[in-house]
Design a protein around this motif. Structure first.
Motif, PDB file in Angstrom:
ATOM      1  N   ALA A 246       0.824  -1.212   0.000  1.00  0.00           N
ATOM      2  CA  ALA A 246       0.000   0.000   0.000  1.00  0.00           C
ATOM      3  C   ALA A 246       0.860   1.265   0.000  1.00  0.00           C
ATOM      4  O   ALA A 246       0.516   2.255  -0.644  1.00  0.00           O
ATOM      5  N   GLU A 247       1.977   1.206   0.700  1.00  0.00           N
ATOM      6  CA  GLU A 247       2.894   2.346   0.746  1.00  0.00           C
ATOM      7  C   GLU A 247       3.414   2.708  -0.647  1.00  0.00           C
ATOM      8  O   GLU A 247       3.703   3.871  -0.933  1.00  0.00           O
ATOM      9  N   TYR A 248       3.508   1.714  -1.519  1.00  0.00           N
ATOM     10  CA  TYR A 248       3.999   1.918  -2.880  1.00  0.00           C
ATOM     11  C   TYR A 248       2.867   1.942  -3.904  1.00  0.00           C
ATOM     12  O   TYR A 248       3.120   1.927  -5.108  1.00  0.00           O
ATOM     13  N   LYS A 249       1.638   1.951  -3.419  1.00  0.00           N
ATOM     14  CA  LYS A 249       0.445   1.968  -4.278  1.00  0.00           C
ATOM     15  C   LYS A 249       0.374   0.742  -5.192  1.00  0.00           C
ATOM     16  O   LYS A 249       0.050   0.836  -6.374  1.00  0.00           O
TER      17      LYS A 249
ATOM     18  N   ALA B 275       5.157  -0.876  -9.057  1.00  0.00           N
ATOM     19  CA  ALA B 275       4.101   0.145  -9.080  1.00  0.00           C
ATOM     20  C   ALA B 275       4.174   0.959 -10.368  1.00  0.00           C
ATOM     21  O   ALA B 275       3.141   1.256 -10.981  1.00  0.00           O
TER      22      ALA B 275
ATOM     23  N   ASP C 249      -1.227  -3.231  -5.304  1.00  0.00           N
ATOM     24  CA  ASP C 249      -2.188  -4.140  -4.705  1.00  0.00           C
ATOM     25  C   ASP C 249      -1.443  -5.187  -3.874  1.00  0.00           C
ATOM     26  O   ASP C 249      -0.457  -5.762  -4.346  1.00  0.00           O
TER      27      ASP C 249
END
Length: 179
Positions: free
Chosen positions: A70-73, A135, A75
């Motif tokens: 999530a930190e790197y966008k 990402a 999934d």
């Protein structure tokens, strides 16, 4: 009329074989960097008579990737699947090298590094880099040309058969399956 047909054919052929996104090469570079660490891991396991399979460590790495995703966008499920593939590819190299060394009766006489103190910190840094580059590449995963881009990029790399096979394994699920 002839020019129109030629122009149309050129446009269709260039669209059918579009150039890969600029984000693919850096991602594959990071995948390769991770695979380049596999011989060091194999040497450590050879020297210490340890198995290649380290299920608890593998679970930790995969779960860690899922948590950082999530930190790197990215999934979380994609990150976990991608890192599971990285681990499998790394093990493929380790098994291949250990088989070669067992057949020869010796591992190469190269400097050894500490798995916990030197190799794992490198892998941890690469994990973040891989997530960042995954990402960046993610929007291209669903492009119908994605499998062709990845295959062509792998074929263009200078790698021995074991490294090439490991790259194929590491990127096996990189492209999204058509729905």
């Amino acid at each position: 009329m002839r020019r129109t047909l030629l122009l149309t054919a050129t446009l269709f052929s260039s669209a059918a074989f579009a150039a890969p996104p600029a984000t693919l090469a850096p991602l594959l570079d990071s995948v390769q960097q991770r695979l380049d660490i596999a011989p060091k891991v194999a040497l450590t396991k050879w020297d210490n008579h340890k198995p290649v399979l380290d299920a608890p460590r593998e679970r930790d790495v995969i779960a860690g990737a899922g948590k950082l995703a999530a930190e790197y966008k990215v999934d979380g499920a994609l990150a976990e699947q991608f890192f599971a593939a990285q681990i499998e590819a790394n093990k493929l190299v380790q098994y291949g090298l250990l088989t070669q060394w067992n057949a020869k009766g010796a591992a190469p006489d190269t400097p050894r590094v500490d798995l916990a103190k030197e190799i794992r910190p490198q892998l941890d840094v690469l994990q973040k880099q891989l997530l960042e580059r995954l990402a960046a590449f993610a929007p291209s995963r669903a492009d119908p040309q994605c499998p062709r881009w990845v295959a062509s990029a792998i074929e263009a790399r200078k790698a021995d058969a074991l490294q090439r096979t490991a790259l194929v394994r590491a990127t096996g699920e990189l492209c999204a399956s058509p729905s």
